[in-house]
Write an enzyme that holds these catalytic residues in place. Sequence first.
Site, PDB file in Angstrom:
ATOM      1  CD  GLN A 111      40.584  43.121  39.018  1.00  0.00           C
ATOM      2  OE1 GLN A 111      40.102  43.390  40.114  1.00  0.00           O
ATOM      3  NE2 GLN A 111      41.891  43.033  38.819  1.00  0.00           N
ATOM      4  CB  SER A 150      40.051  44.895  47.148  1.00  0.00           C
ATOM      5  OG  SER A 150      39.840  45.690  46.020  1.00  0.00           O
ATOM      6  CE  LYS A 181      42.477  42.155  42.623  1.00  0.00           C
ATOM      7  NZ  LYS A 181      42.200  43.558  42.244  1.00  0.00           N
TER       8      LYS A 181
END
Length: 492
Positions: free
Chosen positions: A349, A321, A345
Site C-alpha cells: 500500500q 507482510s 499478505k
Amino acid sequence: MKLNQTKIILILIGALLIGVLGGYGGVKLAQNQGDNSAIEMSDSDNGTLSNSGEESGGELSGDLDKVSQIFELIQSNYIEDVDDNELVEGAIEGMLSTLDDPHTSYLDSEMMEQFNEQIESSFEGIGAEVSEVDGYITIMSPMKESPAEKAGLRPNDQVLSVDGESLEGLNVNEAVAKIRGEKGTDVVLEIQRSGTSDPFEVTIERDTIPVETVYSEVDSEGGNDTGVIQITNFSEHTGEEFEEQLTELENQGIDGLVIDVRGNPGGLLDVAEEILQQFVPSDMPYLQIEDADGNAEEYVSDLDEQKDYPISVLIDEGSASASEIIAVAMKELDYDIVGETSFGKGSVQQAIPLGDDSSVKMTTFRWLSPNGNSIDGEGVEPTIEQRQDDYYYATPIQVTDDEPLTVDHTSEAIANMQEMLSGLEYDTGRTDGYFSEETESAVEAFQEDNDLEVTGEVDEETGGLIETQVVEKIREGEDDRQLERSLEELYQ
C-alpha cells in the site's frame, strides 16, 4: 514504475495498529507540494507522481459533474445542516469502498497525524493490530507485553463490538477510533474466536505501548550456543537494533541463529530489506516488486556469501507482510521455517498525500518472493510444521458467580478450563468439556495451591486466576514447542 526512483518506505498488512501504531495504515511514497488537486500515478517509466486536474475524457468529466451536482443539491436542499468537508470525505470513502479492498482506505488529517507520530514514538491503547477480514474487524496480532497480549487476545480473533456498540458495517479506521483511548481507561471487546460457538467479552485497560521491537538472547541448551532474535514489528529503528544485536551475538561466538517473527504484523519495508541484505547473497534477489502491469523488479544485496552458521525462522498465523518477506526469502534460500502457516499478505500500500494533511492509502503493488512467487491469500508454509500445546489456543473461561462450572455439566467453557488447567499441570482426566470428578479434584488442587476457597467449582475468581496464570506462562515462553523444535532441528 521503478521503485528505486520513487522509494516505497512502508509495507504492512493493510491494517491499523491500535495503540501501538494506530493510524499506521499505509505506505508513504511521495509528498504532494501543498496543492489540493488529485494525485495520480504516472504511466511513464520514471515512476513519478503527478498532480493533475485534467480529465481523461468526456465520460469522466460527466461523472465528476454528477458528483458536483449532488454536492450542490445537498448544500442547497437538504433539511439539516451538513459540513462540506464531511461530504467530501464521505464521497472519497464511498469511492474507495467500491474497490472492495480492505487494505485501501482514506486517512483524514487526524489519522495521518497519528501515523506520523507513532512510527517512532510510544502510544496509548491496547497494543494490537486489526484488519478487515471477510467483513469482520479481526485481530492480526497482539504486541509483545501489551495489554492485548496480557488479556489473551490471539490472531484471527474477530471483534464484534466495542463497549456494547456493534462494529458491523464499520471500516477499520472507524473501528480503531472506538477501540483506541487514553492510558488507564477500560475498553470492553466482544470477541468471536475460531472453534467456539459463543462470543466472549474481554475487558482491557489501555496503557502506554513503547515501540521496542528487537529482543535477543543466547540459548545454550543441547550443547550449542544459539542466538535467538525476536522481531515484534518492523519499525523505524528495528533495522539498526537488529544489526547491533546480531553483531553482539556473533561476537559471542554463536553456533546458530533463530529469527522469531511470530505474531509480527509487518511494518517498514526498508527494515525488511536491511535485514535480508545481511543474509541473502547477491546471486539471488531477496525481494521482487510487481506493478499493476505484471512487471516485476528484483532487489539484490551486495553480500558475497551466506552466513557460516545454520539459521531457522519461526512463524505463525500472526506473522504477516514484512515478516512473510523475511520468511519466504529465507525459505527459498533453503533455511528451515518452523511453526504454522503465516497470514498471507502479499500486497503493498501507498499513503498518497492529498495536500491537506490527509492521504489515501491504496494498494498499488504486489511483492513477490525471490523466486517470483506470491503468498497473498495463502501465507508462507513452514518447512517444519509445529503447533503449540493446546492450552496456547484456549478461549477465555466464560463463567459467572451465579452459574459456576460444576460436576456433571458439559460445555465449551468447561473444555477450555480443562485445557488451561492441563497446561498448568493439573490432571483434569479429560479435556472434552465434561466436568468429571477428576476435573473437580484438579480444580480443588488449584484452589488450594492459590489460597482460594476450596469448592471444586469454577466461579469468576477461580476462572480468572486460571486464565491469568495461563497467559503469564505463555508470555514467559514456557512449553514453547515451536522454539524447542527449531533448536532441535537447527543442527541436524
